[in-house]
Design an enzyme around this catalytic site. Structure first.
Site, PDB file in Angstrom:
ATOM      1  N   GLU A 157      -6.921   4.793   7.734  1.00  0.00           N
ATOM      2  CA  GLU A 157      -6.709   6.216   7.419  1.00  0.00           C
ATOM      3  C   GLU A 157      -7.943   6.796   6.748  1.00  0.00           C
ATOM      4  OE1 GLU A 157      -2.949   5.722   5.400  1.00  0.00           O
ATOM      5  OE2 GLU A 157      -2.030   5.221   7.325  1.00  0.00           O
ATOM      6  N   ASN A 167       0.874  -1.177   0.000  1.00  0.00           N
ATOM      7  CA  ASN A 167       0.000   0.000   0.000  1.00  0.00           C
ATOM      8  C   ASN A 167       0.911   1.227   0.000  1.00  0.00           C
ATOM      9  OD1 ASN A 167      -1.801   2.060   0.509  1.00  0.00           O
ATOM     10  ND2 ASN A 167      -2.241   1.418   2.624  1.00  0.00           N
ATOM     11  N   LYS A 192       0.170   4.262  -0.338  1.00  0.00           N
ATOM     12  CA  LYS A 192      -0.458   5.482   0.206  1.00  0.00           C
ATOM     13  C   LYS A 192      -0.190   6.656  -0.732  1.00  0.00           C
ATOM     14  CE  LYS A 192      -0.149   3.405   4.721  1.00  0.00           C
ATOM     15  NZ  LYS A 192      -0.114   3.544   6.166  1.00  0.00           N
ATOM     16  N   SER A 223       3.268  -1.764  10.407  1.00  0.00           N
ATOM     17  CA  SER A 223       4.714  -1.810  10.653  1.00  0.00           C
ATOM     18  C   SER A 223       5.351  -3.173  10.356  1.00  0.00           C
ATOM     19  CB  SER A 223       5.044  -1.351  12.082  1.00  0.00           C
ATOM     20  OG  SER A 223       4.681   0.016  12.247  1.00  0.00           O
ATOM     21  N   GLU A 283      -5.484  -4.515  10.750  1.00  0.00           N
ATOM     22  CA  GLU A 283      -4.441  -3.498  10.928  1.00  0.00           C
ATOM     23  C   GLU A 283      -4.738  -2.690  12.182  1.00  0.00           C
ATOM     24  OE1 GLU A 283      -2.350  -2.437   6.990  1.00  0.00           O
ATOM     25  OE2 GLU A 283      -4.130  -1.193   7.162  1.00  0.00           O
ATOM     26  N   GLY A 336       2.384   2.628  10.661  1.00  0.00           N
ATOM     27  CA  GLY A 336       3.341   3.713  10.467  1.00  0.00           C
ATOM     28  C   GLY A 336       4.051   4.151  11.738  1.00  0.00           C
ATOM     29  N   HIS A 393      -9.648   1.250   4.832  1.00  0.00           N
ATOM     30  CA  HIS A 393      -8.355   1.427   5.497  1.00  0.00           C
ATOM     31  C   HIS A 393      -8.554   2.395   6.666  1.00  0.00           C
ATOM     32  CE1 HIS A 393      -4.259   2.682   6.334  1.00  0.00           C
ATOM     33  NE2 HIS A 393      -3.875   1.571   5.748  1.00  0.00           N
TER      34      HIS A 393
HETATM   35  P1  PGA Z   1       2.742   0.542   7.620  1.00  0.00           P
HETATM   36  O1  PGA Z   1       1.281   0.735   6.980  1.00  0.00           O
HETATM   37  O2  PGA Z   1       3.267  -0.767   7.097  1.00  0.00           O
HETATM   38  O3  PGA Z   1       3.537   1.737   7.131  1.00  0.00           O
HETATM   39  O4  PGA Z   1       2.552   0.536   9.091  1.00  0.00           O
HETATM   40  C1  PGA Z   1       0.424  -0.354   6.792  1.00  0.00           C
HETATM   41  C2  PGA Z   1      -0.871   0.125   6.196  1.00  0.00           C
HETATM   42  O5  PGA Z   1      -1.371   1.185   6.614  1.00  0.00           O
HETATM   43  O6  PGA Z   1      -1.432  -0.521   5.295  1.00  0.00           O
END
Ligand code: PGA
Length: 245
Positions: free
Chosen positions: A94, A6, A8, A207, A162, A168, A92
């Site tokens: 976010e 992903n 982003k 992460s 997640e 992140g 997601h």
């Molecule tokens: P990350 O993000 O691996 O940077 O923690 C995962 C995601 O949001 O899909």
């Protein structure tokens, strides 16, 4: 096993092209899992061309719940399909947190995706506050049940757990914490259809990196990963894919 990158809102036209090339070049026979890159909308066209003949699948990070019409700024499932997408992330965290997407919208997006033969990757996860106050199971159950009780074809859904606090932040869920929630999700699916539950893919995200992927993927109910930051580096992403087998 399935590993989904992903990206982003990262990369530009040139770096997106370079990243796809590097991932494609590094895919060898040791990598047997499904591999997907979810690139920003504007790079779908060029990535589709680059991936012609490749076994890497293309994904988008969001989709409109509407088919077409006066929805300024939105992108429909049919448009994604035309640009070669196989999968799309829905819900997601976010999107849920920053753009206030509700369970109802997530359901409609999953339905819109399936109507165009796109596989929705339904993301669920609890916040730190919810985890610390012991609400993890309740929150996950609510998010999962929204999909299970809707008119969604459960045979064509991939799930991603997640935890919001792990995205992140560099703070990964321990394999045991992740496994517990994955087992919960599979159990909820099993209440509807135990055979389906066994073959449903549930990815872990938050992460995941080249170092911790293998121990996460060893867990019985973890069927792959949704990778943010580490998917922006071809070498790390390929190492994660290799850990998935
Ligand atoms: P990350 O993000 O691996 O940077 O923690 C995962 C995601 O949001 O899909």
């Amino acid at each position: 096993m399935l590993v989904v990158g992903n990206w982003k809102m990262n990369t530009n036209r040139g770096s997106a092209e370079a990243l796809v090339s590097a991932i494609a070049a590094g895919l060898d026979s040791e990598i047997r899992c499904g591999v997907v890159v979810c690139v920003p909308y504007v790079f779908l066209g060029q990535t589709q061309q680059q991936l012609t003949g490749s076994r890497i699948q293309l994904g988008a990070q969001n989709v409109s719940e509407y088919d077409s019409g006066a929805y300024t700024g939105e992108v429909s499932a049919a448009m994604l399909r035309e640009f070669g997408c196989d999968l799309v992330l829905v819900g997601h965290s976010e999107r849920r947190q920053l753009f206030h997407e509700t369970d109802g919208q997530v359901v409609q997006k999953a339905i819109a995706a399936q109507s165009q033969n796109l596989l929705p990757v339904v993301c669920v996860g609890e916040t730190l506050e919810q985890r610390e106050s012991g609400q993890t199971d309740e929150v996950i159950t609510g998010q999962v049940e929204a999909i299970l009780s809707a008119d969604v074809d459960l045979n064509r859904v991939v799930w991603a757990y997640e935890p919001v606090w792990a995205i992140g932040t560099g703070r990964t869920a321990t394999p045991e914490q992740a496994q517990a929630v994955h087992a919960l999700i599979r159990g909820l699916i099993a209440q509807r259809d135990s055979e389906l539950a066994q073959k449903t893919e549930i990815l872990y995200g938050g992460s995941v990196n080249a170092e911790n992927a293998a121990t996460l993927f060893e867990q019985p109910d973890i069927n792959g990963g949704l990778i943010g930051g580490a998917s922006l580096n071809a070498e790390s992403f390929l190492t994660i894919c290799r850990s998935a087998g």
